[in-house]
Design an enzyme around this catalytic site. Structure first.
Site: not given
Length: 318
Positions: A48, A202, A206
């Site tokens: 992305i 993870y 975030k």
């Protein structure tokens, strides 16, 4: 035979409903041009990040691909220049797992580039190991590296305002936690090898992305810099490259069927970076090109402030 056909038709209808109703995201509707503007996109040699960089280049921006791997990044820059027709796409080396590299990148950028209008903190990792400075890889790269980078470039962003900082978080922030003694210990569970602990690390990183954006907005209130965090969607990228082979083989068919491609996953990033009228929503969280509510921990201003203070100390900013 008719029953089998009905079953296949039903399965196909279910797939179409789920894919288009749940997984396929909205599109960025902004038509803004970026001639004369400069953007940094971290982790932009693939996935992305590369899709975002290509879109920005097509709009006329000077785009800095801030990446660790020189060969891959230069190949990506070549691809983007060719497809966009914009020669102002360049690679600058940045390893977010090294504070030394982050500081070197910022120093070089500030010496050679007269402006910065958009900073997109996109790079992310999920897996075992430690950064050069001894922190768990997910926390060190996904949060601390971007925290340090943003702070080192903040004055430039303020001078070139209105400008934006966009940080790619994830829906998984809802399952994260911020246990500061553990994060600061340099000997925490995020370095463990198990899939579950890597996933939890993870999620924690975030949540840190969401909290960082919230506190950054509080500190920049009244300035010309606004910031946003977001969930890009469920995207088929190289994020899981550190997973075991059997895990990748299990995930690949699902990714092909349901996950967004990188171009689709770039849309909410572009929305936060480009859409007009978002200034009053600085510090907020977006998904599917729309404002979304974050989990309870992500709305905790005291927790966000504490994370900022801890991060300042860990990155030696204070």
């Amino acid at each position: 035979m008719s029953a089998l056909l009905c079953l296949v038709a039903g399965a196909l209808c279910f797939y179409v409903i789920v894919y288009y109703g749940v997984f396929r995201g909205a599109r960025c509707s902004s038509s803004v041009k970026l001639n004369g503007k400069t953007a940094i996109v971290t982790g932009s040699n693939t996935g992305i990040g590369k899709a975002v960089a290509l879109d920005l280049a097509k709009r006329g921006a000077r785009v800095i691909l801030a990446c660790r791997n020189k060969d891959k990044a230069e190949a990506a820059a070549f691809d983007i220049r060719r497809e966009s027709g914009n020669n102002q796409v360049v690679f600058m080396q940045l390893d977010l797992a090294s504070f030394k590299s982050v500081r070197s990148f910022a120093e070089t950028f500030l010496k050679t580039e007269p402006r910065l209008d958009i900073l997109i903190n996109n790079a992310g990792v999920m897996g075992p190991g430690h950064t050069e400075d001894g922190f768990g890889m997910a926390f060190g790269v996904n949060h601390l590296g971007h925290f340090l980078l943003t702070n080192l470039l903040l004055e430039q962003l303020q001078q070139c305002g209105p400008s934006r900082v966009v940080t790619v978080a994830a829906l998984l922030h809802c399952f994260g936690s911020a246990h500061f003694p553990l994060l600061a210990s340099k000997n925490d569970s995020v370095s463990a090898q198990s899939t579950w602990q890597n996933l939890q690390a993870y999620c924690n990183s975030k949540l840190c992305n969401v909290l960082f954006t919230r506190e950054l907005a509080n500190r920049l209130e009244g300035s010309s810099v606004t910031c946003y965090s977001l969930h890009p969607g469920v995207v088929s990228t190289e994020l899981g490259r550190s997973m075991s082979l059997w895990q990748q083989l299990l995930l690949k068919p699902l990714a092909k069927l349901f996950f967004l491609d990188p171009e689709g996953g770039s849309q909410t990033i572009l929305h936060c970076a480009l859409q007009e009228g978002l200034q009053p929503l600085s510090g907020r969280y977006f998904s599917n090109c729309a404002l979304q509510q974050v989990g309870a921990k992500g709305r905790d201003d005291a927790l966000a402030k504490k994370l900022w203070e801890v991060s300042e100390r860990l990155t030696r900013l204070s």
